[in-house]
Design a protein around this motif. Structure first.
Motif, PDB file in Angstrom:
ATOM      1  N   GLY A   1      -3.360  -2.480  10.834  1.00 15.17           N
ATOM      2  CA  GLY A   1      -4.828  -2.414  10.766  1.00 15.17           C
ATOM      3  C   GLY A   1      -5.831  -1.414  10.797  1.00 15.17           C
ATOM      4  N   TYR A   2      -5.783  -0.049  10.239  1.00 12.03           N
ATOM      5  CA  TYR A   2      -6.319   0.816   9.821  1.00 12.03           C
ATOM      6  C   TYR A   2      -6.580   0.391   8.279  1.00 12.03           C
ATOM      7  N   LEU A   3      -5.499   0.356   7.505  1.00  6.29           N
ATOM      8  CA  LEU A   3      -5.994  -0.101   6.461  1.00  6.29           C
ATOM      9  C   LEU A   3      -6.281  -1.912   6.548  1.00  6.29           C
TER      10      LEU A   3
ATOM     11  N   SER B   1      -4.969  -8.663   6.706  1.00  8.13           N
ATOM     12  CA  SER B   1      -5.501  -9.003   7.520  1.00  8.13           C
ATOM     13  C   SER B   1      -3.107  -9.483   7.770  1.00  8.13           C
ATOM     14  N   GLY B   2      -3.135 -10.658   6.515  1.00  9.64           N
ATOM     15  CA  GLY B   2      -1.491 -11.018   6.172  1.00  9.64           C
ATOM     16  C   GLY B   2      -0.387  -9.917   6.368  1.00  9.64           C
ATOM     17  N   MET B   3      -1.206  -9.083   5.050  1.00 12.19           N
ATOM     18  CA  MET B   3      -0.319  -8.062   4.584  1.00 12.19           C
ATOM     19  C   MET B   3       0.017  -7.180   6.292  1.00 12.19           C
ATOM     20  N   MET B   4      -0.955  -6.594   6.813  1.00  5.42           N
ATOM     21  CA  MET B   4      -1.051  -5.694   8.290  1.00  5.42           C
ATOM     22  C   MET B   4       0.365  -6.327   8.686  1.00  5.42           C
TER      23      MET B   4
ATOM     24  N   GLN C   1       7.702  -0.168  13.719  1.00  2.68           N
ATOM     25  CA  GLN C   1       6.790  -0.847  13.920  1.00  2.68           C
ATOM     26  C   GLN C   1       6.085  -0.962  14.490  1.00  2.68           C
ATOM     27  N   SER C   2       5.840  -0.790  15.570  1.00  2.25           N
ATOM     28  CA  SER C   2       4.594  -0.982  15.917  1.00  2.25           C
ATOM     29  C   SER C   2       3.410   0.059  15.379  1.00  2.25           C
ATOM     30  N   LEU C   3       3.925   1.398  15.016  1.00  2.11           N
ATOM     31  CA  LEU C   3       3.108   1.992  14.350  1.00  2.11           C
ATOM     32  C   LEU C   3       2.632   1.683  12.755  1.00  2.11           C
ATOM     33  N   ALA C   4       3.842   0.940  12.614  1.00  2.00           N
ATOM     34  CA  ALA C   4       3.061   0.262  10.467  1.00  2.00           C
ATOM     35  C   ALA C   4       2.417  -0.938  11.204  1.00  2.00           C
TER      36      ALA C   4
ATOM     37  N   HIS D   1       1.074  -1.224   0.305  1.00  2.00           N
ATOM     38  CA  HIS D   1      -0.233  -0.266   0.235  1.00  2.00           C
ATOM     39  C   HIS D   1       0.852   1.481   0.424  1.00  2.00           C
ATOM     40  N   PRO D   2       1.000   1.946  -0.787  1.00  2.00           N
ATOM     41  CA  PRO D   2       1.682   3.626  -0.479  1.00  2.00           C
ATOM     42  C   PRO D   2       1.500   4.267   0.730  1.00  2.00           C
ATOM     43  N   MET D   3       0.457   3.832   1.804  1.00  4.28           N
ATOM     44  CA  MET D   3       0.874   4.669   2.737  1.00  4.28           C
ATOM     45  C   MET D   3       1.577   3.994   3.814  1.00  4.28           C
ATOM     46  N   PHE D   4       1.900   3.353   3.455  1.00  5.98           N
ATOM     47  CA  PHE D   4       3.130   1.976   4.061  1.00  5.98           C
ATOM     48  C   PHE D   4       4.229   2.647   3.669  1.00  5.98           C
ATOM     49  N   GLY D   5       4.302   3.079   1.931  1.00  2.50           N
ATOM     50  CA  GLY D   5       5.474   2.456   1.942  1.00  2.50           C
ATOM     51  C   GLY D   5       6.386   4.080   2.220  1.00  2.50           C
TER      52      GLY D   5
END
Length: 594
Positions: free
Chosen positions: A261-263, A271-274, A253-256, A154-158
């Protein structure tokens, strides 16, 4: 000598000799970092396939594959570590001998300034190259891989990963700025404190005898406290930023995970990507975290690299010149000027003289007239400000020092014997030739004295060895100077610690050398030894005042006419008495350091 360009790159050249190994490590790092994706991909497969299909066979196969991949990654990491250790050892083996030689070149040019610290600097570089800090430099370039995968999730992850990386990078820069000054100060005070202790250890008897211990300790402790304060400040700041970095990395890492979770709640990722995104975030930031944690070691290695580079640049390796014939012992000094290390005024001023093969030349003059400076210049130990010193017609700097040393005998004023046996000291730590060692011992008149030591020639002296008197050290030092029948022998105050028996042995040795045609230079304050010389040079304030046949110079110095004497006979007693007064009356008039 090598040119400056090649000298500048000597350290870099040593590293480039392992270029193929570094490429090999880079490839291994690539595979290790690709295999680091195993955990998040395994997580994706568990949530995407295993949980939904409830297939135990799929779970088993995926788990076996993960075990194999982790084992492969572990093996590659071990190999990478072993290769780095061997690269660091190779760099050490290529440079350690050069650094060792450069230390002694520095010691000759600037006595008192040289220490063994450059070897410690080389050790720092070697240790950093084989530590975690080096791994971080190889892993950091692969951060974009993890960030790219996060963008795929997801772009927000990047974007979040880029933001976290920038924050940690800024912290690394702040850490460098905050600790650099204190680390440099700490290093400076540490070296100063160590040198001060070493110099005082050598004078322990004087310190103890005159009750100077408390005052010396107080001065050392003041410097040591400065070192502790600088080191404490540097360590406190480094620890603060290292722990802040670690805390922030765990937080990110925790905020990620929270972002995932939000996404996931909004149905934008699974959930696996989370969970996989959180793992990838930690992996992406790990190299930066390690770099910040090992920043002080990196700065220390960087500082050591700069110092070694400067040392090797200042003292480039001598190129092998064409081998010259064995020297016969003719010495010519052509308008030489010598300025002692760290001095400003010349101690030898425009001195010109020729010493023929087989001459026995006595060099006399008041204290601080430049006699010892002249001896060092004759042997090529001190660089000349101007002029030339020629041995058998060749500039002494053209000779290979190791080869030339076999034909040189030197007894300095301050005699140092080294840790080892008596025979090793006399034989100059070459392969011991018992016949030559005993021959030198007998020629120096010290053979019987050595046999009375606990183990004779096998007695260990130096640090932790037998304690010798000043006279014993001087006579063994004389034997070392005479070892191997050198062509040129320079003896600086060779009878300063000798009793009557030792001085008589010295005289007999010089007579023997004169008959053999060996060139001998005697620097002395005692005119009694001049009776075995063929020529005398009188130096005052760095200037050659008189030089010629012994009887002529002594007669001029004593203010009397030369009296007829037999060849090689000693001057009359009253002449020596007058000469002694002449020399001693000017003892404290010298203006230049010897």
């Amino acid at each position: 000598m090598k040119n400056k360009k090649s000298a500048k790159s000597e350290l870099r050249s040593a590293l480039l000799k392992s270029k193929s190994a570094f490429i090999f490590i880079g490839l291994f790092s690539m595979f290790i970092n690709i295999l680091a994706l195993t955990s998040p991909l395994y997580m994706l497969q568990l949530y995407g396939r295993v949980v939904s299909s409830r297939s135990e066979e799929t779970l088993l196969m995926l788990t076996l594959l993960v075990v194999v991949l982790y084992l492969t990654s572990g093996i590659l990491s071990v190999i990478r570590s072993r290769v780095l250790v061997r690269i660091s050892n190779k760099v050490d083996s290529l440079l350690s001998a050069r650094v060792f030689d450069s230390i002694f070149m520095l010691a000759s040019k600037n006595p008192g300034m040289a220490t063994s610290k450059p070897l410690n600097d080389l050790a720092k570089i070697r240790q950093f190259m084989s530590g975690n800090g080096a791994f971080a430099f190889f892993d950091a370039p692969w951060m974009p891989i993890y960030i790219f995968v996060l963008y795929v999730f997801h772009p927000m992850f990047g974007d979040f990963a880029v933001f976290a990386g920038i924050v940690l990078f800024i912290m690394a820069l702040i850490n460098q700025s905050a600790t650099k000054k204190h680390l440099l100060e700490s290093s400076k005070f540490s070296v100063s404190s160590m040198n001060y202790v070493n110099s005082n250890i050598r004078n322990a008897e004087v310190i103890s005898a005159m009750g100077m211990g408390t005052n010396i300790k107080k001065r050392w402790y003041e410097n040591h406290v400065k070192f502790l304060l600088s080191q404490t400040k540097a360590s406190d700041k480094a620890a603060f930023w290292a722990n802040m970095s670690k805390t922030l990395r765990m937080l990110f890492q925790s905020l990620a995970l929270g972002l995932g979770g939000y996404l996931s709640i909004n149905g934008e990722i699974s959930s696996g990507m989370m969970i996989a995104g959180s793992i990838l975030m930690g992996r992406a930031l790990a190299p930066l975290d390690i770099l910040i944690g090992s920043w002080s070691q990196f700065l220390g290695a960087k500082e050591s690299y700069a110092k070694l580079n400067e040392l090797l640049k200042e003292f480039p390796e001598n190129e092998k010149s064409m081998e010259l014939p064995n020297p016969e012992g003719k010495l010519a000094l052509e308008q030489i000027y010598v300025i002692p290390p760290r001095g400003k005024l010349p101690s030898i001023k425009g001195l010109t003289m020729t010493i023929e093969k087989g001459d026995v030349v006595g060099i006399i003059g008041p204290s601080a007239s430049g006699k010892s400076s002249l001896a060092r210049a004759m042997l090529g130990l001190w660089p000349l400000k101007a002029g030339k010193v020629r041995l058998d017609g060749a500039d002494i700097s053209q000779w290979d020092r190791d080869k030339l040393g076999q034909f040189i005998g030197y007894l300095p004023q301050d005699i140092e014997l080294f840790t080892g046996t008596v025979s090793e000291n006399i034989g100059r730590f070459d392969k011991v030739d018992a016949i030559k060692v005993v021959e030198a011992g007998k020629l120096a008149g010290v053979h019987e004295l050595i046999l009375k030591l606990p183990k004779g020639y096998d007695t260990v002296i130096g640090n932790g060895g037998a304690s010798l008197s000043g006279g014993q050290r001087q006579r063994i030092g004389l034997a070392r100077a005479l070892y191997g029948n050198p062509s040129l022998i320079v003896l600086d105050e060779p009878n300063s610690n000798l009793d009557d028996v030792g001085e008589q042995a010295l005289l007999q040795a010089i007579i023997y050398l004169r008959k053999k045609g060996t060139t001998v230079i005697l620097i002395t304050h005692r005119p009694s030894i001049l009776k075995v010389t063929t020529k005398v040079a009188f130096i005052q304030d760095g200037v050659l005042k008189m030089y010629g046949a012994t009887a002529d110079v002594l007669a001029k110095l004593s203010g009397k006419k030369k009296e007829p004497t037999k060849p090689q006979s000693s001057p009359r007693k009253d002449t020596h008495s007058t000469l002694t007064k002449t020399i001693e009356s000017t003892t404290n008039r010298g203006a230049s350091n010897e």
